[in-house]
Enzyme design. Structure first.
Site, short mmCIF file in Angstrom:
data_model
loop_
_atom_site.label_atom_id
_atom_site.label_comp_id
_atom_site.label_asym_id
_atom_site.label_seq_id
_atom_site.Cartn_x
_atom_site.Cartn_y
_atom_site.Cartn_z
NE ARG A 127 44.39 35.96 46.24
CZ ARG A 127 44.25 36.14 44.96
NH1 ARG A 127 44.22 35.44 44.06
NH2 ARG A 127 44.34 37.72 44.51
CE LYS A 138 48.28 41.53 56.09
NZ LYS A 138 48.48 40.41 56.39
NE ARG A 151 47.90 43.41 41.86
CZ ARG A 151 47.59 43.03 43.32
NH1 ARG A 151 47.95 44.00 44.27
NH2 ARG A 151 47.40 41.83 43.56
NE ARG A 153 50.17 39.36 39.79
CZ ARG A 153 50.64 39.79 41.01
NH1 ARG A 153 52.17 39.82 40.77
NH2 ARG A 153 50.05 40.38 41.72
NE ARG A 179 49.10 32.34 57.35
CZ ARG A 179 48.81 33.23 56.78
NH1 ARG A 179 47.53 33.40 56.58
NH2 ARG A 179 49.81 34.12 55.97
#
Ligand SMILES: [Zn+2]
Length: 217
Positions: free
Chosen positions: A172, A17, A129, A161, A92
């Site tokens: 998420r 995005k 990642r 992470r 949102r």
């Protein structure tokens, strides 16, 4: 007189995005307005707004609709947004979407863009990642720094992470879906939702988005 191009963009983490937002803003000569960036900048600057946001967040609370309405109204009222904008991070909730439609009445939002990326693709991207703990450089598995665990820029440790593990990412994604589905439905009902496949070459995706915007505006 061309009517202002008022775009919203939705896309889950890892959908590309940010990249597409920059491209669209440059292509149409409109500002990319990220409410997340604005709030972070306000906190960093220590402005009145920033202090309010900081105290809300340190209490673990959510920034209220009223506060966000003020932020969005002020920003969209600035000169550079008169000919249009690409808004990212707002609304949102359906209530916020209704507020925005009222603010932009009578024309309202021109189009809501939805960058659709398959969950498994996002999970794969994010879980590959790796990040350098020292300098913050990011890598992906397959690159020497990620595979060896040693940053090729600074020699620091390259790690995954906690936020990037599969369990964290899937959680998420499911929160994102719960939150976003009613918003997409809101704009779809008005015939102003454009969904573009966000998997593939970023150049091709930008071309698809621009074609869809030009056809739908
Ligand atoms: Zn490093």
């Amino acid at each position: 007189m061309v009517s202002p191009l008022r775009l919203l963009i939705f896309g889950r983490q890892g959908s590309g995005k940010g990249t597409q937002s920059s491209r669209l803003a440059a292509h149409y000569g409109i500002p990319h307005i990220s409410t997340g960036d604005m709030l972070r900048a306000a906190v960093a600057s220590g402005s009145d707004l920033g202090l309010q946001v900081q105290s809300i967040m340190s209490d673990g609370g959510l920034v209220s609709d009223e506060l966000m309405e003020g932020v969005v109204r002020d920003r969209l009222g600035e000169d550079d947004a008169a000919a249009g904008f690409l808004l990212d991070g707002y609304p949102r909730t359906p209530g916020q979407a209704a507020y925005l439609e009222g603010l932009l009445a009578p024309a309202g939002v021109t189009l809501a863009l939805n960058l659709d990326v398959d969950n498994d693709v996002v999970v794969d991207r994010i879980t590959r990642r790796r990040v350098c703990e020292s300098c913050g450089s990011t890598y992906a598995l397959g690159e020497p720094a990620a595979d060896s665990g040693t940053c090729t820029k600074c020699g620091g440790s390259v790690v995954q992470r906690e936020d990037d593990t599969e369990v964290a990412v899937r959680k998420r994604l499911s929160l994102y879906e719960d939150q976003t589905a009613p918003l997409l439905a809101f704009f779809e009902e008005k015939g102003r939702l454009v969904t573009v496949d966000g998997v593939g070459d970023p150049d091709d995706i930008a071309v698809s988005l621009i074609a869809a915007i030009d056809a739908g505006r």
